[in-house]
Design an enzyme around this catalytic site. Structure first.
Site, mmCIF file in Angstrom:
data_model
loop_
_atom_site.group_PDB
_atom_site.id
_atom_site.type_symbol
_atom_site.label_atom_id
_atom_site.label_comp_id
_atom_site.label_asym_id
_atom_site.label_seq_id
_atom_site.Cartn_x
_atom_site.Cartn_y
_atom_site.Cartn_z
ATOM 1 N N SER A 1 -4.809 1.199 -1.223
ATOM 2 C CA SER A 1 -4.751 2.381 -1.830
ATOM 3 C C SER A 1 -3.465 2.468 -2.927
ATOM 4 O O SER A 1 -3.229 1.772 -3.638
ATOM 5 C CB SER A 1 -4.660 3.775 -0.859
ATOM 6 O OG SER A 1 -4.717 4.838 -1.652
ATOM 7 N N HIS A 2 -2.575 3.661 -2.632
ATOM 8 C CA HIS A 2 -1.671 3.686 -3.604
ATOM 9 C C HIS A 2 -0.141 3.010 -3.144
ATOM 10 O O HIS A 2 0.804 3.149 -3.842
ATOM 11 C CB HIS A 2 -1.197 5.408 -3.453
ATOM 12 C CG HIS A 2 -0.884 5.861 -2.038
ATOM 13 N ND1 HIS A 2 -2.053 5.852 -1.241
ATOM 14 C CD2 HIS A 2 0.283 6.058 -1.404
ATOM 15 C CE1 HIS A 2 -1.536 6.238 -0.098
ATOM 16 N NE2 HIS A 2 -0.180 6.676 -0.129
ATOM 17 N N ASP B 1 -4.460 6.062 -8.873
ATOM 18 C CA ASP B 1 -3.930 5.319 -8.040
ATOM 19 C C ASP B 1 -4.460 3.772 -7.984
ATOM 20 O O ASP B 1 -5.266 3.420 -8.511
ATOM 21 C CB ASP B 1 -3.437 5.681 -6.447
ATOM 22 C CG ASP B 1 -4.853 5.732 -5.756
ATOM 23 O OD1 ASP B 1 -6.145 6.059 -6.489
ATOM 24 O OD2 ASP B 1 -4.867 5.818 -4.761
ATOM 25 N N ASP C 1 -6.553 2.110 -6.048
ATOM 26 C CA ASP C 1 -7.668 1.784 -5.806
ATOM 27 C C ASP C 1 -8.772 3.239 -6.683
ATOM 28 O O ASP C 1 -9.944 2.963 -6.162
ATOM 29 C CB ASP C 1 -8.285 1.925 -4.169
ATOM 30 C CG ASP C 1 -8.024 3.312 -3.496
ATOM 31 O OD1 ASP C 1 -7.010 3.756 -3.960
ATOM 32 O OD2 ASP C 1 -8.605 3.648 -2.420
ATOM 33 N N ASP D 1 -8.775 6.154 -6.213
ATOM 34 C CA ASP D 1 -9.420 7.601 -5.661
ATOM 35 C C ASP D 1 -8.467 8.862 -5.893
ATOM 36 O O ASP D 1 -9.010 10.033 -5.790
ATOM 37 C CB ASP D 1 -9.853 7.262 -4.285
ATOM 38 C CG ASP D 1 -8.715 6.865 -3.265
ATOM 39 O OD1 ASP D 1 -7.791 6.761 -3.901
ATOM 40 O OD2 ASP D 1 -8.956 6.685 -2.086
ATOM 41 N N ARG D 2 -7.443 8.716 -6.309
ATOM 42 C CA ARG D 2 -6.237 9.688 -6.474
ATOM 43 C C ARG D 2 -6.260 10.250 -7.723
ATOM 44 O O ARG D 2 -6.756 9.396 -8.674
ATOM 45 C CB ARG D 2 -5.077 9.399 -5.953
ATOM 46 C CG ARG D 2 -4.741 9.090 -4.589
ATOM 47 C CD ARG D 2 -3.759 8.849 -3.873
ATOM 48 N NE ARG D 2 -3.613 8.720 -2.527
ATOM 49 C CZ ARG D 2 -2.540 9.067 -1.856
ATOM 50 N NH1 ARG D 2 -1.422 9.650 -2.248
ATOM 51 N NH2 ARG D 2 -2.503 9.109 -0.422
ATOM 52 N N LYS E 1 -12.735 10.422 -2.318
ATOM 53 C CA LYS E 1 -12.176 11.072 -3.356
ATOM 54 C C LYS E 1 -12.141 10.352 -4.771
ATOM 55 O O LYS E 1 -12.578 8.923 -4.480
ATOM 56 C CB LYS E 1 -10.917 11.542 -3.092
ATOM 57 C CG LYS E 1 -9.909 10.383 -2.670
ATOM 58 C CD LYS E 1 -8.580 11.172 -1.997
ATOM 59 C CE LYS E 1 -7.626 10.036 -1.907
ATOM 60 N NZ LYS E 1 -7.649 9.600 -0.456
#
Ligand code: G16
Length: 548
Positions: free
Chosen positions: A118-119, A282, A284, A286-287, A381
């Site tokens: 992710s982030h 981010d 991946d 999703d943010r 998300k």
């Protein structure tokens, strides 16, 4: 070995310590994942926890970070060896998290594997991660993640096909043992879904009329999606999407779209050159980060504003069934749900907790303070979706972001909100802090700190209204009589030491007091948070590492 007649190998292995999935899958240092058998053990543990997938479809992709391509090959060969019938993989091994969710749903796949931390930063010295998503497109629920962990603790062997690597860069089909591997365009299905939800013509017209956007893909996975949607399809000018090429190490940056790691966007938005909308996503995808000209929108406010305005957007014209937020997210959305007369659900941190509510049709929109928002179109998300929601609302309302935010506060009141993170603190200290707070909980109600009186204090537990499962110890809540709140919890996504998160919220109904500087407006609660939890004593830190 002849590649056209691959053999299934059974490889002997031993358990690794601590392969317990966190808030969003297994995340560790890349070097941990690079150890022989480490990834394979976890992948086998996933497959061994599942039943009935033989001959079915698996979706596979990642955010393109360092080790993604090697990992994709391992998962492909193991999925084929374990009996999946077809593996659908994004070209180049790329799929954003929301796109993976969309593909799982569109293809009616059994599930999917997303490779991402992710982030978190990427690269040889950064982090890597893997998570399993179920057939609704969402993160596996705790029942499955616990089963995966249990398998990882006793694993003795894993199955893998011995074959040459699959060509990930050419769309089309190849055979891998008994399984078919289909390499697909990572953007196409997602773009089609976005087009079904948003009025692309109205947004394109807004761009033709001079609306300006700066979207920072942070050298991460959303670059190809953002270029295709914002620039090519909607006509945002060239250069509207920056850092659009996904890089294995995200260009050495921390692909977390917050006010610290995307400070350049905040600076731009506060300058005379500000575009109408600055946004970012981010690692991946999703943010999301949303900043209008001179107006940062907190993720909690963004959720509330999206909920209040969703009926203006094509895909949500029928209204919302309900709204859900994670417990530490501010209660701004609750006020909207109340006014709309729809259900409001408070869940533990982690997108997986929204899945049942979305599947049951109880909620349409969900969001989290950790820069996440999405709807029932996927079960993750979705950063680009959040930006499109804002663009569509802006195109319909024809007001600035700042005007929309201020009018929202005037109508509902303002929830001043901030998160203070103490990163990489010693786990013993962080655990001691939480244990000591838990001990104090029963005697806190009725006590006062400065002018603040505590109404109630608890350790949040969630009873899932759909499947009846109970999740305990999901964060400590201190509720004050004036509606203010302090929440403490330990992050479930860090890879070294512990991260203490302190969430601080104060509700201000009076529009005359909506222009305070956030940290100033929260100062008494911040002082109270220190006193109550003795953060300095337990962590040795005098101030947070990151304030957002
Ligand atoms: C993950 C989950 C989110 C959650 C976040 C919290 O985000 O998907 O639902 O809000 O972790 O992180 P922490 O436990 O560190 O507070 P992501 O974007 O890292 O997948």
């Amino acid at each position: 070995m002849n590649a056209s007649f691959p053999q299934i190998q059974t490889v002997a292995t031993k358990p690794f310590a601590d392969q317990r999935p966190g808030t969003s899958g297994l995340r560790k240092k890349t070097t941990v994942f690079q150890q022989p058998h480490y990834l394979a053990n976890f992948v086998q543990s996933i497959f061994s926890s599942l039943e009935g997938f033989e001959g079915k479809k698996l979706v596979l992709g990642g955010d393109g970070r360092f080790f993604n391509r090697e990992a994709i090959q391992i998962v492909l060969k193991m999925a084929a060896a374990n009996g999946f019938g077809e593996i659908i993989v994004g070209r180049g091994g790329i799929l954003s998290t929301p796109a993976a969710s969309a593909v799982i749903r569109a293809e009616k796949a059994f599930g999917g594997i997303v490779l991402s931390a992710s982030h978190n930063p990427g690269g040889p010295d950064g982090d890597f991660g893997i998570k399993y998503n179920i057939s609704n497109g969402g993160p596996a629920p705790e029942k499955i993640t616990e089963a995966i962990f249990a398998h990882s603790e006793t694993i003795e062997s894993y199955k893998i096909i011995e074959a040459t690597n699959v060509d990930l860069d050419t769309p089309g089909e190849t055979q891998l043992g008994a399984a078919k591997v289909r390499v697909v365009d990572p953007v196409a299905i997602y773009l089609e879904l976005m087009e079904s939800l948003f009025d692309f013509e109205a947004i394109a017209a807004m761009f033709r009329d001079g609306f300006t956007l700066k979207f920072d893909a942070m050298s991460a996975v959303t670059g190809p999606y953002a270029k295709a949607i914002f620039e090519e399809r909607l006509g945002a000018g060239p250069g509207s999407v920056i850092n659009a090429e996904p890089l294995e190490d995200f260009g050495g940056h921390h692909p977390d779209p917050n006010l610290v790691h995307a400070k350049h966007l905040l600076d731009l938005a506060m300058s005379a050159q500000s575009p109408d909308l600055c946004a970012a996503s981010d690692g991946d995808g999703d943010r999301n980060l949303i900043i209008g000209r001179s107006q940062f929108v907190t993720p909690s406010d963004s959720l509330a504003i999206l909920a209040a305005n969703a009926h203006l957007v094509k895909g949500y014209r029928a209204g919302l069934a309900g709204v859900a937020r994670s417990m530490p997210t501010s209660r701004a959305a609750d006020l909207v749900a109340k006014k709309l007369g729809i259900g409001m659900y408070e869940t533990p941190t982690g997108w997986k907790f929204f899945g049942n509510l979305l599947d049951a049709g109880r909620v349409t929109i969900c969001g989290e303070e950790s820069a996440g928002a999405s709807s029932n179109h996927v079960r993750e998300k979705d950063g680009v979706w959040a930006v499109l929601m804002w663009l569509n609302i802006l195109a319909v309302r024809k007001q600035s972001v700042a005007d929309i935010v201020r009018l929202h506060w005037a109508e509902y009141g303002r929830n001043y909100y901030s998160r203070h993170d103490y990163e990489e603190v010693a786990s013993e200290g962080a655990n001691a802090l939480v244990a000591s707070l838990r001990k104090k909980l029963p005697c806190l109600a009725g006590t006062s700190f400065g002018g603040l009186k505590i109404e109630a204090a608890d350790d949040f537990a969630y009873n899932d209204p759909i499947d009846g499962s109970v999740s305990k110890q999901q964060g400590i809540r201190i509720l004050f009589t004036d509606g203010s709140r302090i929440v403490y919890r330990l992050s479930g996504t860090g890879t070294s030491g512990a991260t203490l998160r302190v969430y601080i919220e104060r509700y201000e109904p009076d529009p005359a007091k909506h222009d305070l500087e956030t940290q100033g407006a929260l100062a008494d609660l911040v002082a109270c948070a220190e006193k109550l939890a003795e953060i300095r004593h337990h962590t040795g830190r005098t101030e947070p590492s990151v304030i957002t």
